[in-house]
Design an enzyme around this catalytic site. Structure first.
Site, short mmCIF file in Angstrom:
data_model
loop_
_atom_site.label_atom_id
_atom_site.label_comp_id
_atom_site.label_asym_id
_atom_site.label_seq_id
_atom_site.Cartn_x
_atom_site.Cartn_y
_atom_site.Cartn_z
N SER A 176 0.80 -1.22 0.00
CA SER A 176 0.00 0.00 0.00
C SER A 176 0.84 1.27 0.00
O SER A 176 0.37 2.30 -0.47
CB SER A 176 -0.96 0.00 1.18
OG SER A 176 -0.30 -0.28 2.39
N HIS A 204 -5.47 -3.10 -2.76
CA HIS A 204 -5.16 -2.14 -3.83
C HIS A 204 -5.10 -2.77 -5.22
O HIS A 204 -4.85 -2.07 -6.20
CB HIS A 204 -3.83 -1.44 -3.53
CG HIS A 204 -3.85 -0.68 -2.25
ND1 HIS A 204 -4.28 0.62 -2.16
CD2 HIS A 204 -3.54 -1.06 -0.99
CE1 HIS A 204 -4.21 1.02 -0.90
NE2 HIS A 204 -3.76 0.02 -0.17
N LYS A 236 -11.64 1.07 -1.62
CA LYS A 236 -10.66 1.62 -2.55
C LYS A 236 -11.26 1.63 -3.97
O LYS A 236 -12.12 2.45 -4.22
CB LYS A 236 -9.35 0.86 -2.44
CG LYS A 236 -8.58 1.41 -1.23
CD LYS A 236 -7.92 0.46 -0.35
CE LYS A 236 -7.46 1.18 0.93
NZ LYS A 236 -7.04 0.24 1.97
#
Ligand SMILES: *Cc1c(COP(=O)(O)O)cnc(C)c1O
Length: 393
Positions: A176, A204, A236
């Protein structure tokens, strides 16, 4: 004894590590209003630009009209509603796994998955740069806890030799704060060779990676045998909130029985699941979002290399610029802000000591012109501040 909080806070300030919360006064997106100032932002994780998408908002509205607002109870009591169930089925389909289990946040999904699978007498092995929630989960589990060198399958293999009990190997998919990918094929080989299980937190990777947004596992073409425990978060690229664990029927049933962060909490609002079902559909089908994002990533890296910035080994939307010194990273972030740009400085303990950085994130909602504005501003700020080399990389 008393809590000398003032001294602790003063020390934090003196080390340039004091945290403050910028106040966002607009929806998420490239153009934001923060602390009353309009800014062009390169710091959210809304990689596909879905957090403020009209169709997702409409799905949320329709969901609230049909299902109300609150989850009302935990999943095991009477809080497991039809939209939650449909979302789990859609997430199982996205991941190609038999089942998926919906959690309220990624932090809780990680706590739940790790503590639901291992305990005293078992072993947890983690990449030393794993997300804080994974490290916390390992400690909370009560299993023997050890960290291996970043993305190093040999370092992992050495620790696997000494592992006892059920052994869970845990890694971020996309790291990340660095944006690099876990070497999953090698990690999976080492793990399987010892009869251990690999758990990947791909917070992610889902959305940006894989032909259909299926993340790092789709990117590498790995099976459920390679990665028995697959975690994704919905805050996200999905643009909403929540998280999931995907895997076998036995895995999901075990988590429903034993994962306390799943059991002892209220389900997320069903309307939120309705919104995520819509964003999942956009994530899977609107390939132009991934293609545009990849073009911006290439544009940024080319431009940054020309300026001589210290980029990291990343082809994901996370494009950190290594600075080194925390005060200098803060100063650069401030200078960018004075020019109308928002790029967050990330400092220890979020990243290792001496590796403060500007964490640039790109999204499909950005334009080429906006990325060029960022590059121009970076060029000017780095020139004004002197060297482009990090202090101690
Ligand atoms: C953001 C993040 C989480 C936490 O997810 P939330 O849903 O925000 O709680 C977990 N793991 C990684 C790698 C993350 O980046």
């Amino acid at each position: 004894m008393s809590f000398d909080l003032a001294a602790r806070l003063a020390a934090r300030r003196a080390e340039h590590l004091y945290r403050q919360r910028p106040l966002l006064d607009s929806p998420q997106g490239p153009d934001v209003v923060v602390d009353g100032q309009p800014l062009l932002a390169f710091c959210n994780n809304d990689y596909l630009g879905l957090a403020n998408h009209p169709q997702v908002i409409e799905a949320w509205r329709a969901g609230a009209s049909r299902w109300g607002v609150g989850g009302g109870a935990s999943h095991l009591v009477v809080g497991h509603a039809t939209p939650h169930h449909e979302l789990e089925e859609a997430l199982a389909d996205l991941t190609g796994r038999p089942r998926a289990l919906l959690f309220t946040t990624g932090y809780m999904a990680n706590l739940g998955a790790v503590t639901g699978l291992v305990g005293q007498g078992d072993t947890v092995l983690e990449d030393r740069l794993n997300h804080a929630s994974l490290l916390d989960a390992g400690l909370l589990s009560g299993a023997r806890f050890n960290r291996y060198l970043h993305n190093d399958a040999d370092s992992l293999a050495k620790r696997l030799e000494k592992a006892t009990g059920n052994t869970l190997v845990v890694t971020d998919g996309v790291f990340s704060m660095d944006g690099d990918l876990a070497d999953l094929p090698a990690l999976a080989r080492a793990t399987k060779a010892k009869g251990a299980w690999l758990m990947v937190d791909d917070a992610h990777g889902f959305g940006p990676l894989g032909a259909h947004g299926g993340g790092i596992v789709e990117h590498f073409g790995l099976s459920q045998e390679d990665v028995p425990v697959l975690v994704g978060t919905l805050g996200k690229a999905f643009g909403t909130a929540g998280a999931f664990v995907a895997g076998s029927d036995a895995l999901i049933e075990s988590l429903i029985q034993f994962a306390r962060p799943y059991i002892y909490t209220t389900s997320q609002p069903p309307a939120l699941a309705c919104a995520t079902l819509k964003s999942l559909e956009l994530l899977r089908t609107e390939h132009w979002r991934r293609e545009h994002l990849n073009a911006l990533i290439r544009q940024f890296r080319q431009g940054a290399e020309q300026i001589g910035l210290a980029l990291m080994d990343s082809f994901t939307p996370i494009q950190p610029i290594l600075i080194g010194d925390s005060a200098k990273a803060m100063r650069l972030s401030q200078m960018l802000r004075e020019r109308g740009l928002m790029v967050t400085a990330i400092r220890p303990p979020t990243v290792p000591a001496g590796s403060a950085r500007l964490r640039v994130t790109l999204t499909a909602a950005h334009s080429e012109a906006q990325v060029q504005l960022l590059l121009n501003a970076l060029e000017e700020c780095f020139r004004l501040l002197g060297a482009t080399e990090p202090d101690h990389a």
